[in-house]
Design a protein around this motif. Structure first.
Motif, PDB file in Angstrom:
ATOM      1  N   GLN A 149       0.842  -1.199   0.000  1.00  0.00           N
ATOM      2  CA  GLN A 149       0.000   0.000   0.000  1.00  0.00           C
ATOM      3  C   GLN A 149       0.869   1.238   0.000  1.00  0.00           C
ATOM      4  O   GLN A 149       1.542   1.539   0.988  1.00  0.00           O
ATOM      5  N   HIS A 150       0.839   1.978  -1.120  1.00  0.00           N
ATOM      6  CA  HIS A 150       1.514   3.260  -1.166  1.00  0.00           C
ATOM      7  C   HIS A 150       0.662   4.294  -0.441  1.00  0.00           C
ATOM      8  O   HIS A 150      -0.559   4.167  -0.363  1.00  0.00           O
ATOM      9  N   ALA A 151       1.326   5.312   0.071  1.00  0.00           N
ATOM     10  CA  ALA A 151       0.648   6.336   0.873  1.00  0.00           C
ATOM     11  C   ALA A 151      -0.534   6.934   0.109  1.00  0.00           C
ATOM     12  O   ALA A 151      -0.386   7.354  -1.047  1.00  0.00           O
ATOM     13  N   GLY A 152      -1.691   6.947   0.741  1.00  0.00           N
ATOM     14  CA  GLY A 152      -2.877   7.539   0.139  1.00  0.00           C
ATOM     15  C   GLY A 152      -3.550   6.693  -0.916  1.00  0.00           C
ATOM     16  O   GLY A 152      -4.495   7.155  -1.565  1.00  0.00           O
ATOM     17  N   GLU A 153      -3.059   5.468  -1.100  1.00  0.00           N
ATOM     18  CA  GLU A 153      -3.635   4.605  -2.142  1.00  0.00           C
ATOM     19  C   GLU A 153      -4.219   3.331  -1.535  1.00  0.00           C
ATOM     20  O   GLU A 153      -4.072   3.058  -0.342  1.00  0.00           O
ATOM     21  N   ALA A 154      -4.878   2.542  -2.383  1.00  0.00           N
ATOM     22  CA  ALA A 154      -5.476   1.288  -1.936  1.00  0.00           C
ATOM     23  C   ALA A 154      -4.419   0.199  -1.825  1.00  0.00           C
ATOM     24  O   ALA A 154      -3.431   0.200  -2.556  1.00  0.00           O
ATOM     25  N   PRO A 155      -4.610  -0.757  -0.923  1.00  0.00           N
ATOM     26  CA  PRO A 155      -3.723  -1.929  -0.900  1.00  0.00           C
ATOM     27  C   PRO A 155      -3.864  -2.725  -2.189  1.00  0.00           C
ATOM     28  O   PRO A 155      -4.968  -2.861  -2.722  1.00  0.00           O
ATOM     29  N   THR A 156      -2.738  -3.245  -2.677  1.00  0.00           N
ATOM     30  CA  THR A 156      -2.763  -4.100  -3.867  1.00  0.00           C
ATOM     31  C   THR A 156      -2.121  -5.441  -3.540  1.00  0.00           C
ATOM     32  O   THR A 156      -1.137  -5.507  -2.805  1.00  0.00           O
ATOM     33  N   PHE A 157      -2.664  -6.492  -4.107  1.00  0.00           N
ATOM     34  CA  PHE A 157      -2.225  -7.857  -3.832  1.00  0.00           C
ATOM     35  C   PHE A 157      -0.798  -8.081  -4.326  1.00  0.00           C
ATOM     36  O   PHE A 157      -0.442  -7.728  -5.449  1.00  0.00           O
ATOM     37  N   LEU A 158       0.030  -8.681  -3.458  1.00  0.00           N
ATOM     38  CA  LEU A 158       1.405  -9.017  -3.830  1.00  0.00           C
ATOM     39  C   LEU A 158       1.609 -10.519  -3.944  1.00  0.00           C
ATOM     40  O   LEU A 158       2.134 -11.006  -4.936  1.00  0.00           O
ATOM     41  N   SER A 159       1.237 -11.254  -2.885  1.00  0.00           N
ATOM     42  CA  SER A 159       1.544 -12.682  -2.884  1.00  0.00           C
ATOM     43  C   SER A 159       0.624 -13.428  -1.938  1.00  0.00           C
ATOM     44  O   SER A 159      -0.038 -12.824  -1.081  1.00  0.00           O
ATOM     45  N   TYR A 160       0.634 -14.756  -2.107  1.00  0.00           N
ATOM     46  CA  TYR A 160      -0.245 -15.623  -1.316  1.00  0.00           C
ATOM     47  C   TYR A 160       0.485 -16.922  -1.036  1.00  0.00           C
ATOM     48  O   TYR A 160       1.110 -17.502  -1.929  1.00  0.00           O
ATOM     49  N   ASN A 161       0.425 -17.378   0.209  1.00  0.00           N
ATOM     50  CA  ASN A 161       0.970 -18.685   0.591  1.00  0.00           C
ATOM     51  C   ASN A 161      -0.096 -19.446   1.356  1.00  0.00           C
ATOM     52  O   ASN A 161      -0.737 -18.883   2.248  1.00  0.00           O
ATOM     53  N   VAL A 162      -0.274 -20.709   1.017  1.00  0.00           N
ATOM     54  CA  VAL A 162      -1.161 -21.556   1.795  1.00  0.00           C
ATOM     55  C   VAL A 162      -0.421 -22.819   2.270  1.00  0.00           C
ATOM     56  O   VAL A 162      -0.772 -23.402   3.277  1.00  0.00           O
ATOM     57  N   LEU A 163       0.611 -23.198   1.535  1.00  0.00           N
ATOM     58  CA  LEU A 163       1.456 -24.326   1.938  1.00  0.00           C
ATOM     59  C   LEU A 163       2.812 -23.806   2.385  1.00  0.00           C
ATOM     60  O   LEU A 163       3.237 -22.722   1.987  1.00  0.00           O
ATOM     61  N   ASP A 164       3.491 -24.584   3.201  1.00  0.00           N
ATOM     62  CA  ASP A 164       4.815 -24.198   3.672  1.00  0.00           C
ATOM     63  C   ASP A 164       5.777 -24.050   2.501  1.00  0.00           C
ATOM     64  O   ASP A 164       5.714 -24.820   1.532  1.00  0.00           O
ATOM     65  N   GLY A 165       6.658 -23.071   2.618  1.00  0.00           N
ATOM     66  CA  GLY A 165       7.689 -22.915   1.601  1.00  0.00           C
ATOM     67  C   GLY A 165       7.723 -21.516   1.039  1.00  0.00           C
ATOM     68  O   GLY A 165       7.083 -20.597   1.549  1.00  0.00           O
ATOM     69  N   LEU A 166       8.485 -21.400  -0.018  1.00  0.00           N
ATOM     70  CA  LEU A 166       8.777 -20.111  -0.630  1.00  0.00           C
ATOM     71  C   LEU A 166       8.038 -19.967  -1.953  1.00  0.00           C
ATOM     72  O   LEU A 166       8.069 -20.871  -2.780  1.00  0.00           O
ATOM     73  N   GLU A 167       7.396 -18.811  -2.125  1.00  0.00           N
ATOM     74  CA  GLU A 167       6.780 -18.461  -3.403  1.00  0.00           C
ATOM     75  C   GLU A 167       7.536 -17.263  -3.956  1.00  0.00           C
ATOM     76  O   GLU A 167       7.664 -16.248  -3.280  1.00  0.00           O
ATOM     77  N   GLU A 168       8.024 -17.396  -5.204  1.00  0.00           N
ATOM     78  CA  GLU A 168       8.819 -16.320  -5.782  1.00  0.00           C
ATOM     79  C   GLU A 168       8.085 -15.673  -6.946  1.00  0.00           C
ATOM     80  O   GLU A 168       7.542 -16.372  -7.817  1.00  0.00           O
ATOM     81  N   LYS A 169       8.078 -14.346  -6.933  1.00  0.00           N
ATOM     82  CA  LYS A 169       7.460 -13.581  -8.024  1.00  0.00           C
ATOM     83  C   LYS A 169       8.371 -12.411  -8.334  1.00  0.00           C
ATOM     84  O   LYS A 169       8.263 -11.343  -7.742  1.00  0.00           O
TER      85      LYS A 169
END
Lengths: 119, 109
Positions: free
Chosen positions: B37-57
């Motif tokens: 979330q940048h100042a004064g703006e809406a939050p935007t989706f970055l990443s999601y984890n549901v299982l253990d481990g690393l997700e790379e984007k």
């Protein structure tokens, strides 16, 4: 792209006024949410809705009500605005059922926010 | 009860790597989201984890350990535009997200 719009970016109201905040989403999402965001407190859920005419209380519903007459529109109502309701109000929507989506199921997409000042 | 903890503020220099931690204790767990979330703006989706481990984007990665109730967001090759707040959120059930208070990251040249 998912688009969530809110009726106003900035609002100034007086104590005791009835305030309507409107939110519209164009992606046929079932779920819609209203949050307020305050420094040091983060996003707090006021109300959410998972279907037309359905509503559920969030963590801080006192002093607020909501209306969802159409799937794409979710309104937040401050029955009698008070100074402690000065805040940033954010609307969000998400999918309930598996469909093509830009993110994983349950991803919430936010509108630009309405900064409300109650004097 | 529900509790999500993140550091309030972090600073880093351009080109560096920064790790933003998030620990959680919630009554249910159905995945963890990171938002920017940048100042004064809406939050935007970055990443999601549901299982253990690393997700790379790209420059961003997110890690999850469900047994430890712990996640982190890793930002590499920091740029000035990465100055923002980063929100950790736990998904309970199918609908609700419980948000942390956010970590404000400032990137300096």
């Amino acid at each position: 792209d998912v688009k969530v719009t809110q009726s106003s970016r900035y609002l100034v109201k007086r104590t005791g006024e009835k305030v309507f905040l409107e939110c519209v989403q164009d992606m046929d999402h079932e779920n819609m949410f209203w949050y307020r965001q305050d420094p040091g407190l983060g996003l707090r859920l006021i109300y959410f809705s998972y279907d037309v005419k359905m509503k559920e209380k969030g963590d801080i519903p006192e002093g607020y009500s909501v209306s969802r007459e159409k799937k794409e529109r979710f309104s937040l109502i401050l029955e009698s605005a008070s100074t402690n309701q000065t805040s940033m109000y954010l609307c969000a929507s998400s999918l309930l059922s598996p469909k093509t989506s830009g993110g994983p199921l349950g991803t919430q997409y936010f509108g630009p926010g309405t900064r409300l000042l109650v004097l | 009860g529900q509790n999500i903890d993140q550091p309030t503020e972090m600073t880093a220099t351009e080109g560096a790597i920064v790790q933003i931690n998030c620990t959680y204790q919630t009554s249910g767990f159905n995945g963890l989201f990171w938002y920017q979330q940048h100042a004064g703006e809406a939050p935007t989706f970055l990443s999601y984890n549901v299982l253990d481990g690393l997700e790379e984007k790209g420059r961003f990665s997110s890690f999850l350990s469900r047994s430890k109730g712990y996640s982190y967001l890793l930002l590499k090759e920091l740029q000035m535009k990465d100055s923002a707040s980063y929100l950790c959120a736990v998904r309970e059930g199918y609908d609700k997200l419980i948000f942390g208070t956010g970590t404000r990251l400032q990137v300096f040249p």
